[in-house]
Design a protein around this motif. Structure first.
Motif, PDB file in Angstrom:
ATOM      1  N   UNK A  18      -9.806 -78.173 -41.343  1.00 58.03           N
ATOM      2  CA  UNK A  18     -10.539 -76.980 -41.849  1.00 58.03           C
ATOM      3  C   UNK A  18      -9.210 -76.039 -42.349  1.00 58.03           C
ATOM      4  N   UNK A  19      -9.620 -75.529 -43.400  1.00 57.21           N
ATOM      5  CA  UNK A  19      -8.643 -74.679 -43.997  1.00 57.21           C
ATOM      6  C   UNK A  19      -9.336 -73.347 -44.666  1.00 57.21           C
ATOM      7  N   UNK A  20      -8.417 -72.509 -45.075  1.00 59.79           N
ATOM      8  CA  UNK A  20      -8.860 -71.246 -45.749  1.00 59.79           C
ATOM      9  C   UNK A  20      -8.949 -70.987 -47.049  1.00 59.79           C
ATOM     10  N   UNK A  21      -9.666 -70.522 -47.834  1.00 58.28           N
ATOM     11  CA  UNK A  21      -9.403 -70.469 -49.340  1.00 58.28           C
ATOM     12  C   UNK A  21      -7.901 -69.407 -49.599  1.00 58.28           C
ATOM     13  N   UNK A  22      -7.950 -68.601 -48.576  1.00 60.19           N
ATOM     14  CA  UNK A  22      -6.760 -67.505 -48.538  1.00 60.19           C
ATOM     15  C   UNK A  22      -5.579 -68.362 -48.525  1.00 60.19           C
ATOM     16  N   UNK A  23      -5.483 -69.444 -47.447  1.00 59.65           N
ATOM     17  CA  UNK A  23      -4.337 -70.008 -47.448  1.00 59.65           C
ATOM     18  C   UNK A  23      -3.902 -70.982 -48.626  1.00 59.65           C
ATOM     19  N   UNK A  24      -4.942 -71.627 -49.249  1.00 60.33           N
ATOM     20  CA  UNK A  24      -4.898 -72.228 -50.699  1.00 60.33           C
ATOM     21  C   UNK A  24      -4.015 -71.397 -51.805  1.00 60.33           C
ATOM     22  N   UNK A  25      -4.560 -70.054 -51.777  1.00 64.51           N
ATOM     23  CA  UNK A  25      -4.077 -69.138 -52.765  1.00 64.51           C
ATOM     24  C   UNK A  25      -2.875 -68.949 -52.596  1.00 64.51           C
ATOM     25  N   UNK A  26      -2.306 -68.778 -51.217  1.00 64.90           N
ATOM     26  CA  UNK A  26      -0.876 -68.433 -50.664  1.00 64.90           C
ATOM     27  C   UNK A  26      -0.176 -69.485 -51.314  1.00 64.90           C
ATOM     28  N   UNK A  27      -0.473 -70.734 -51.047  1.00 59.62           N
ATOM     29  CA  UNK A  27       0.311 -71.936 -51.672  1.00 59.62           C
ATOM     30  C   UNK A  27       0.717 -71.977 -52.971  1.00 59.62           C
ATOM     31  N   UNK A  28      -0.305 -71.220 -53.910  1.00 63.09           N
ATOM     32  CA  UNK A  28       0.060 -71.263 -55.208  1.00 63.09           C
ATOM     33  C   UNK A  28       0.842 -70.136 -55.820  1.00 63.09           C
ATOM     34  N   UNK A  29       1.210 -69.192 -54.769  1.00 63.30           N
ATOM     35  CA  UNK A  29       1.935 -67.667 -55.081  1.00 63.30           C
ATOM     36  C   UNK A  29       3.333 -68.354 -55.399  1.00 63.30           C
ATOM     37  N   UNK A  30       3.977 -67.987 -56.440  1.00 64.41           N
ATOM     38  CA  UNK A  30       5.479 -68.234 -56.763  1.00 64.41           C
ATOM     39  C   UNK A  30       6.214 -67.516 -56.046  1.00 64.41           C
ATOM     40  N   UNK A  31       7.563 -68.071 -55.597  1.00 67.08           N
ATOM     41  CA  UNK A  31       8.288 -67.328 -54.934  1.00 67.08           C
ATOM     42  C   UNK A  31       8.951 -66.496 -56.074  1.00 67.08           C
ATOM     43  N   UNK A  32       9.130 -64.846 -55.687  1.00 66.71           N
ATOM     44  CA  UNK A  32       9.667 -63.932 -56.450  1.00 66.71           C
ATOM     45  C   UNK A  32      11.224 -63.809 -56.211  1.00 66.71           C
ATOM     46  N   UNK A  33      12.149 -63.914 -57.435  1.00 70.57           N
ATOM     47  CA  UNK A  33      13.525 -63.919 -57.205  1.00 70.57           C
ATOM     48  C   UNK A  33      13.785 -62.463 -57.459  1.00 70.57           C
ATOM     49  N   UNK A  34      14.877 -61.907 -56.759  1.00 72.39           N
ATOM     50  CA  UNK A  34      15.357 -60.849 -57.028  1.00 72.39           C
ATOM     51  C   UNK A  34      15.903 -60.605 -58.417  1.00 72.39           C
ATOM     52  N   UNK A  35      16.121 -59.471 -59.139  1.00 74.29           N
ATOM     53  CA  UNK A  35      16.608 -59.359 -60.362  1.00 74.29           C
ATOM     54  C   UNK A  35      18.298 -59.558 -60.293  1.00 74.29           C
ATOM     55  N   UNK A  36      18.704 -59.196 -59.231  1.00 74.18           N
ATOM     56  CA  UNK A  36      20.276 -59.257 -58.988  1.00 74.18           C
ATOM     57  C   UNK A  36      20.191 -59.931 -57.573  1.00 74.18           C
ATOM     58  N   UNK A  37      21.262 -60.719 -57.359  1.00 82.18           N
ATOM     59  CA  UNK A  37      21.324 -61.311 -55.958  1.00 82.18           C
ATOM     60  C   UNK A  37      22.356 -60.695 -55.113  1.00 82.18           C
ATOM     61  N   UNK A  38      23.339 -59.879 -55.869  1.00 84.04           N
ATOM     62  CA  UNK A  38      24.354 -59.164 -55.043  1.00 84.04           C
ATOM     63  C   UNK A  38      23.981 -57.652 -55.441  1.00 84.04           C
ATOM     64  N   UNK A  39      23.730 -56.789 -54.579  1.00 84.94           N
ATOM     65  CA  UNK A  39      23.523 -55.379 -54.647  1.00 84.94           C
ATOM     66  C   UNK A  39      24.492 -54.680 -53.573  1.00 84.94           C
ATOM     67  N   UNK A  40      24.578 -53.557 -53.880  1.00 83.91           N
ATOM     68  CA  UNK A  40      25.302 -52.600 -52.887  1.00 83.91           C
ATOM     69  C   UNK A  40      24.213 -51.547 -52.542  1.00 83.91           C
ATOM     70  N   UNK A  41      24.263 -51.347 -51.065  1.00 85.78           N
ATOM     71  CA  UNK A  41      23.277 -50.361 -50.640  1.00 85.78           C
ATOM     72  C   UNK A  41      23.645 -49.655 -49.271  1.00 85.78           C
ATOM     73  N   UNK A  42      22.934 -48.534 -48.859  1.00 80.75           N
ATOM     74  CA  UNK A  42      23.503 -47.873 -47.619  1.00 80.75           C
ATOM     75  C   UNK A  42      22.437 -48.629 -46.706  1.00 80.75           C
ATOM     76  N   UNK A  43      22.784 -49.374 -45.624  1.00 77.72           N
ATOM     77  CA  UNK A  43      22.066 -49.888 -44.864  1.00 77.72           C
ATOM     78  C   UNK A  43      22.402 -49.501 -43.172  1.00 77.72           C
ATOM     79  N   UNK A  44      21.646 -49.844 -42.487  1.00 80.48           N
ATOM     80  CA  UNK A  44      22.140 -49.743 -40.722  1.00 80.48           C
ATOM     81  C   UNK A  44      22.937 -50.915 -40.469  1.00 80.48           C
ATOM     82  N   UNK A  45      24.208 -50.895 -39.924  1.00 80.12           N
ATOM     83  CA  UNK A  45      24.955 -51.880 -39.771  1.00 80.12           C
ATOM     84  C   UNK A  45      25.716 -51.688 -38.197  1.00 80.12           C
ATOM     85  N   UNK A  46      25.922 -52.385 -37.403  1.00 81.68           N
ATOM     86  CA  UNK A  46      25.694 -53.934 -37.339  1.00 81.68           C
ATOM     87  C   UNK A  46      24.125 -54.121 -37.257  1.00 81.68           C
ATOM     88  N   UNK A  47      23.490 -55.279 -37.892  1.00 82.82           N
ATOM     89  CA  UNK A  47      22.141 -55.489 -37.928  1.00 82.82           C
ATOM     90  C   UNK A  47      21.923 -55.852 -36.702  1.00 82.82           C
TER      91      UNK A  47
END
Length: 116
Positions: A18-47
């Motif tokens: 048994x499988x759902x149509x939604x799961x099949x649709x998710x399989x076809x979704x391409x992985x989105x890559x970020x425009x830049x792999x390295x960025x500088x941001x203000x984040x909470x640290x330590x994680x």
């Protein structure tokens, strides 16, 4: 959501899938890559999973293309990717002492996506 079913008959064994149509649709979704792999941001640290007295807002160099992406629990960051905001997981690569140090590093290493 529609469910689909499949039956397979083998000698001495009936297999039901048994499988759902939604799961099949998710399989076809391409992985989105970020425009830049390295960025500088203000984040909470330590994680950490929860905020405590040791967690502070820091300027950090982030890697948006970590190894084994999607396989490890990591914090997420919203990034503008072609006019659309996407969520990407990240690893903290380096923490800067102040804004001046972060700006100098960004200039020396050609990092264009730096938000303080």
């Amino acid at each position: 959501m529609k469910n689909k079913f499949a039956f397979f008959l083998t000698p001495g064994l009936l297999i039901f899938f048994g499988f759902s149509a939604q799961a099949k649709a998710q399989e076809k979704t391409a992985v989105v890559n970020p425009p830049n792999c390295r960025v500088i941001r203000v984040v909470s640290y330590p994680v950490t999973q929860r905020m405590d007295k040791n967690v502070k807002k820091r300027i950090a160099l982030l890697n948006l293309c970590p190894e084994n992406r999607g396989m490890v629990a990591r914090p997420m960051l919203s990034v503008n990717s072609g006019g659309k905001f996407e969520m990407f997981e990240y690893d903290v690569v380096r923490v800067f002492k102040n804004r001046k140090e972060a700006e100098k590093y960004a200039k020396q290493n050609d990092i264009k996506d730096a938000t303080f």
